[in-house]
Enzyme design. Structure first.
Site, PDB file in Angstrom:
ATOM      1  N   ILE A  65      -1.786   6.037  25.758  1.00  0.00           N
ATOM      2  CA  ILE A  65      -1.318   6.046  27.137  1.00  0.00           C
ATOM      3  C   ILE A  65      -1.876   4.787  27.785  1.00  0.00           C
ATOM      4  O   ILE A  65      -3.073   4.506  27.695  1.00  0.00           O
ATOM      5  CB  ILE A  65      -1.757   7.332  27.875  1.00  0.00           C
ATOM      6  CG1 ILE A  65      -1.272   7.316  29.337  1.00  0.00           C
ATOM      7  CG2 ILE A  65      -3.260   7.547  27.819  1.00  0.00           C
ATOM      8  CD1 ILE A  65      -1.502   8.640  30.073  1.00  0.00           C
ATOM      9  N   SER A  66      -0.993   3.997  28.376  1.00  0.00           N
ATOM     10  CA  SER A  66      -1.411   2.709  28.932  1.00  0.00           C
ATOM     11  C   SER A  66      -2.368   2.900  30.095  1.00  0.00           C
ATOM     12  O   SER A  66      -2.390   3.942  30.747  1.00  0.00           O
ATOM     13  CB  SER A  66      -0.188   1.927  29.417  1.00  0.00           C
ATOM     14  OG  SER A  66       0.667   1.611  28.354  1.00  0.00           O
TER      15      SER A  66
END
Length: 221
Positions: A65-66
């Site tokens: 997840i960025s």
């Protein structure tokens, strides 16, 4: 929930938004969406207590997840308008699609890992985000049946902006895509489709997992 816990969460959210502003996120609609969509439900297990940190975190299927500032900056560059139809390539945790759902009319998100789509759909349902359509598929080919799109965002790095996605962008539309080799620093590119072709703007260095064709191997098990 106790008053002290409420206060702690409020302080963490305030710090979270301050971090976004300090990284250059100035669009009030984007900041409001980032405030409303809690990153916590999209991160499970050991890393759940780090949801408010501005750092990428592991999720299942070897994906990440960025970090929130990158999500916010990509969203800001995309410039989603309330009537826009948006395609996201690479659903991952579903966090980016959830943010987009508060900004556009209809969000289509495609992911090659069926497990990630199942989990993301459960979160979307729990948050009552009814304008997201999450699909298991090869996102590198887009969704021709739903084209053209006003906005396209790619959350994996391609060597070049994928031709099928460029073709599905409406004239006047914008695509945000990381471009570069997977083992090197990549560049975030903004592509604007014009009457005569495409304009390209380099935004910032980033690092994303590579954009791969086909469904993930586990889909055939």
């Amino acid at each position: 929930m106790t008053q002290s816990m409420d206060q702690d969460i409020a302080e963490r959210k305030m710090q979270f938004l301050f971090q976004l502003r300090s990284k250059g996120v100035t669009d009030n609609r984007v900041l409001t969406a980032m405030e409303k969509i809690d990153r916590g439900p999209f991160i499970q297990g050991f890393f759940a207590d780090r949801a408010y940190e501005d750092t990428p975190l592991p999720i299942p299927c070897g994906q990440t997840i960025s970090q929130p500032s990158v999500v916010a900056l990509m969203t800001q560059a995309l410039g989603v308008q309330p009537r826009d139809k948006v395609l996201e390539v690479g659903t991952g945790s579903g966090y980016q699609a959830a943010i987009l759902s508060l900004l556009g009319r209809r969000i289509y998100t495609v992911e090659r890992h069926r497990q990630l789509i199942r989990t993301a759909r459960e979160i979307f349902d729990a948050l009552d985000l009814s304008n997201i359509t999450a699909i298991t598929g090869d996102g590198s080919f887009g969704l021709p049946d739903q084209a053209p799109f006003d906005r396209i965002i790619v959350t994996a790095a391609a060597e070049d902006p994928p031709g099928p996605l460029l073709a599905q962008l409406r004239i006047g539309g914008i695509m945000i895509v990381p471009v570069g080799q997977s083992d090197a620093v990549q560049s975030l590119i903004k592509v604007t489709r014009t009457e005569t072709g495409f304009d390209y703007d380099e935004l910032r260095p980033v690092r994303f997992v590579p954009l791969l064709e086909g469904l993930a191997k586990d889909e055939y098990d």
